[in-house]
Motif scaffolding. Structure first.
Motif, PDB file in Angstrom:
ATOM      1  N   GLU A  25      34.989 -33.212 -38.606  1.00  0.00           N
ATOM      2  CA  GLU A  25      36.096 -33.401 -37.129  1.00  0.00           C
ATOM      3  C   GLU A  25      35.144 -33.479 -36.086  1.00  0.00           C
ATOM      4  N   ALA A  26      33.680 -32.490 -36.088  1.00  0.00           N
ATOM      5  CA  ALA A  26      32.920 -32.388 -35.532  1.00  0.00           C
ATOM      6  C   ALA A  26      31.885 -33.568 -35.041  1.00  0.00           C
ATOM      7  N   TYR A  27      31.603 -34.563 -36.196  1.00  0.00           N
ATOM      8  CA  TYR A  27      31.499 -35.599 -35.917  1.00  0.00           C
ATOM      9  C   TYR A  27      31.540 -36.837 -35.044  1.00  0.00           C
ATOM     10  N   TYR A  28      32.934 -36.987 -35.832  1.00  0.00           N
ATOM     11  CA  TYR A  28      33.913 -37.785 -34.796  1.00  0.00           C
ATOM     12  C   TYR A  28      34.210 -37.296 -33.376  1.00  0.00           C
ATOM     13  N   TRP A  29      33.881 -36.315 -33.061  1.00  0.00           N
ATOM     14  CA  TRP A  29      33.968 -36.354 -31.847  1.00  0.00           C
ATOM     15  C   TRP A  29      32.615 -36.505 -31.299  1.00  0.00           C
ATOM     16  N   HIS A  30      31.652 -36.410 -31.609  1.00  0.00           N
ATOM     17  CA  HIS A  30      30.113 -36.636 -30.930  1.00  0.00           C
ATOM     18  C   HIS A  30      29.922 -38.063 -31.098  1.00  0.00           C
ATOM     19  N   ARG A  31      30.450 -38.850 -31.810  1.00  0.00           N
ATOM     20  CA  ARG A  31      30.699 -39.947 -32.005  1.00  0.00           C
ATOM     21  C   ARG A  31      31.553 -40.722 -30.940  1.00  0.00           C
ATOM     22  N   LYS A  32      32.109 -39.928 -29.944  1.00  0.00           N
ATOM     23  CA  LYS A  32      33.531 -40.539 -29.140  1.00  0.00           C
ATOM     24  C   LYS A  32      32.600 -40.077 -28.122  1.00  0.00           C
ATOM     25  N   GLY A  33      31.303 -39.011 -27.633  1.00  0.00           N
ATOM     26  CA  GLY A  33      31.188 -39.019 -26.928  1.00  0.00           C
ATOM     27  C   GLY A  33      31.160 -37.284 -26.228  1.00  0.00           C
ATOM     28  N   ARG A  34      32.542 -36.331 -26.523  1.00  0.00           N
ATOM     29  CA  ARG A  34      33.102 -35.778 -26.388  1.00  0.00           C
ATOM     30  C   ARG A  34      32.846 -33.930 -26.370  1.00  0.00           C
ATOM     31  N   THR A  35      31.674 -33.488 -25.892  1.00  0.00           N
ATOM     32  CA  THR A  35      30.712 -31.682 -26.063  1.00  0.00           C
ATOM     33  C   THR A  35      31.417 -31.462 -26.369  1.00  0.00           C
ATOM     34  N   ASN A 126      40.093 -26.918 -32.558  1.00  0.00           N
ATOM     35  CA  ASN A 126      39.676 -27.549 -32.994  1.00  0.00           C
ATOM     36  C   ASN A 126      39.947 -27.338 -34.843  1.00  0.00           C
ATOM     37  N   PHE A 127      39.711 -28.225 -35.213  1.00  0.00           N
ATOM     38  CA  PHE A 127      39.753 -27.376 -36.966  1.00  0.00           C
ATOM     39  C   PHE A 127      39.171 -25.571 -36.885  1.00  0.00           C
ATOM     40  N   SER A 128      37.816 -25.698 -36.218  1.00  0.00           N
ATOM     41  CA  SER A 128      37.451 -23.993 -36.659  1.00  0.00           C
ATOM     42  C   SER A 128      38.453 -23.130 -35.718  1.00  0.00           C
ATOM     43  N   THR A 129      39.159 -23.649 -35.513  1.00  0.00           N
ATOM     44  CA  THR A 129      40.396 -22.696 -34.109  1.00  0.00           C
ATOM     45  C   THR A 129      41.098 -21.653 -35.217  1.00  0.00           C
ATOM     46  N   ALA A 130      41.689 -23.262 -36.269  1.00  0.00           N
ATOM     47  CA  ALA A 130      42.470 -22.196 -37.454  1.00  0.00           C
ATOM     48  C   ALA A 130      41.562 -21.210 -38.017  1.00  0.00           C
ATOM     49  N   LEU A 131      40.375 -21.029 -38.301  1.00  0.00           N
ATOM     50  CA  LEU A 131      40.290 -19.713 -38.963  1.00  0.00           C
ATOM     51  C   LEU A 131      39.936 -18.316 -38.381  1.00  0.00           C
ATOM     52  N   ARG A 132      39.835 -18.662 -36.554  1.00  0.00           N
ATOM     53  CA  ARG A 132      39.414 -17.999 -36.135  1.00  0.00           C
ATOM     54  C   ARG A 132      40.757 -16.232 -36.374  1.00  0.00           C
ATOM     55  N   GLN A 133      40.684 -16.127 -37.425  1.00  0.00           N
ATOM     56  CA  GLN A 133      41.303 -14.783 -37.902  1.00  0.00           C
ATOM     57  C   GLN A 133      40.587 -13.337 -37.700  1.00  0.00           C
ATOM     58  N   ASN A 134      41.916 -12.166 -38.236  1.00  0.00           N
ATOM     59  CA  ASN A 134      41.793 -10.986 -37.668  1.00  0.00           C
ATOM     60  C   ASN A 134      41.251 -10.193 -38.898  1.00  0.00           C
ATOM     61  N   PHE A 135      40.523  -9.653 -39.921  1.00  0.00           N
ATOM     62  CA  PHE A 135      40.950  -8.928 -40.605  1.00  0.00           C
ATOM     63  C   PHE A 135      41.843  -7.216 -40.581  1.00  0.00           C
ATOM     64  N   THR A 176      44.672 -28.920 -33.688  1.00  0.00           N
ATOM     65  CA  THR A 176      43.122 -30.192 -33.744  1.00  0.00           C
ATOM     66  C   THR A 176      43.740 -31.045 -32.137  1.00  0.00           C
ATOM     67  N   GLU A 177      42.888 -31.368 -31.826  1.00  0.00           N
ATOM     68  CA  GLU A 177      43.510 -32.959 -30.793  1.00  0.00           C
ATOM     69  C   GLU A 177      42.776 -33.840 -31.509  1.00  0.00           C
ATOM     70  N   SER A 178      42.393 -33.906 -32.236  1.00  0.00           N
ATOM     71  CA  SER A 178      41.809 -35.257 -32.814  1.00  0.00           C
ATOM     72  C   SER A 178      43.711 -36.577 -33.118  1.00  0.00           C
ATOM     73  N   VAL A 179      44.472 -35.087 -33.233  1.00  0.00           N
ATOM     74  CA  VAL A 179      45.941 -35.930 -33.329  1.00  0.00           C
ATOM     75  C   VAL A 179      46.822 -36.438 -32.670  1.00  0.00           C
ATOM     76  N   ARG A 180      47.030 -36.749 -32.307  1.00  0.00           N
ATOM     77  CA  ARG A 180      48.346 -36.991 -30.666  1.00  0.00           C
ATOM     78  C   ARG A 180      49.871 -36.784 -30.916  1.00  0.00           C
ATOM     79  N   ARG A 181      50.217 -38.000 -31.027  1.00  0.00           N
ATOM     80  CA  ARG A 181      51.834 -37.465 -31.589  1.00  0.00           C
ATOM     81  C   ARG A 181      52.284 -37.586 -33.101  1.00  0.00           C
TER      82      ARG A 181
END
Length: 299
Positions: A25-35, A126-135, A176-181
């Motif tokens: 996903e990071a590569y996809y957005w990089h290619r789209k110019g969305r830094t 983004n998909f990494s946000t899903a992993l931001r969890q708390n022990f 993710t913001e890669s998938v809309r509706r």
């Protein structure tokens, strides 16, 4: 030992899958110019908190939850699944239904919010946000809300673990913001569109769309807001947005702030009231605003 090995195997397998998807996903957005979608340091912080959480969670399941599950099981209905596919469907709906209420409690009880706040502290979706969890999930006993009803009904322990882990695994894919509706699926499933609203910090977005796999619970219990009606979505927290990317601080700042509030005001109600009940009741001095907490109206 067998339960611990199963937990480690799950962590490694899904961890590799999730990391591969994040990179893609990071590569996809990089290619789209969305830094702006990914920030390396924030992504690393999310992955690190997720790894710490999942290791703690695996140990808890193997050492505590499985034993507790067996003990609670004997006092319950001891349901015997004799209907094949229907038993699987029943477990799926039960696990998701209980998660809805567990998730809703995490937003309405500060003791539980002190763990969940970490997940909402990311300013990106983004998909990494899903992993931001708390022990702290594994130390605050909130997991009892999810596990005990399943044990009391009497589902097989191993199937319960699989059902809960698959429910959580599904939720990775809605960050993710890669998938809309997704067309008709929006009516039944919790989708990226619905979950973006849940992570929003504007008034119309707070305390909405608590579902795990299904969105029907939010529609039944009045917490559903469609993305088309939610306005512009701003991710993160509305007050005390953390400026640190230290994984340990991301997980513990709000907990220590909560304890400090209890000591300062000598009021144990702070532990079970809403996350901002203390501000609404006592106010807060500027020099004590050191936690990651989310502005909301106390229930």
């Amino acid at each position: 030992m067998q339960d611990l090995l199963h937990a480690i195997g799950f962590i490694i397998t899904f961890g590799m899958v999730f990391l591969s998807i994040i990179v893609a996903e990071a590569y996809y957005w990089h290619r789209k110019g969305r830094t702006d979608i990914y920030d390396f340091r924030e992504t690393l912080a999310s992955i690190t908190t997720g790894a710490i959480y999942k290791i703690a969670d695996g140990i808890l399941i193997a050492v505590v939850i499985t034993g507790l599950y067996d003990w609670v099981y004997q006092f319950g209905l001891q349901y015997q699944p004799v209907h094949g596919l229907w038993s699987v469907v029943l477990m799926f709906f039960l696990v998701d239904f209980v998660f809805y209420w567990y998730h809703r409690a995490m937003h309405n009880v500060r003791w539980l919010w002190a763990g969940h706040v970490t997940h909402h502290s990311s300013t990106r979706m983004n998909f990494s946000t899903a992993l931001r969890q708390n022990f702290l999930y594994d130390l605050n006993f909130g997991w009892l809300i999810w596990w005990l009803p399943i044990a009391l009904i009497g589902f097989n322990k191993d199937w319960a673990i699989i059902a809960i882990e698959l429910n959580l695994a599904y939720q990775f894919f809605i960050h993710t913001e890669s998938v809309r509706r997704l067309g008709w699926a929006e009516k039944v499933l919790n989708t990226p569109s619905h979950h973006r609203v849940h992570h929003g910090s504007n008034p119309a977005q707070i305390d909405t769309n608590f579902g795990g796999v299904l969105i029907i619970w939010d529609k039944l219990f009045g917490t559903f807001v469609d993305e088309q009606d939610a306005g512009e979505i701003k991710y993160g927290l509305t007050t005390r947005q953390p400026t640190t990317l230290n994984p340990i601080r991301l997980c513990t700042d709000e907990f220590f702030c909560m304890i400090g509030d209890v000591i300062r005001h000598r009021d144990l109600r702070i532990l079970w009231k809403g996350p901002n009940w203390v501000e609404n009741t006592y106010g807060r001095a500027a020099d004590t605003e050191v936690s990651v907490s989310r502005q909301k109206t106390a229930p």
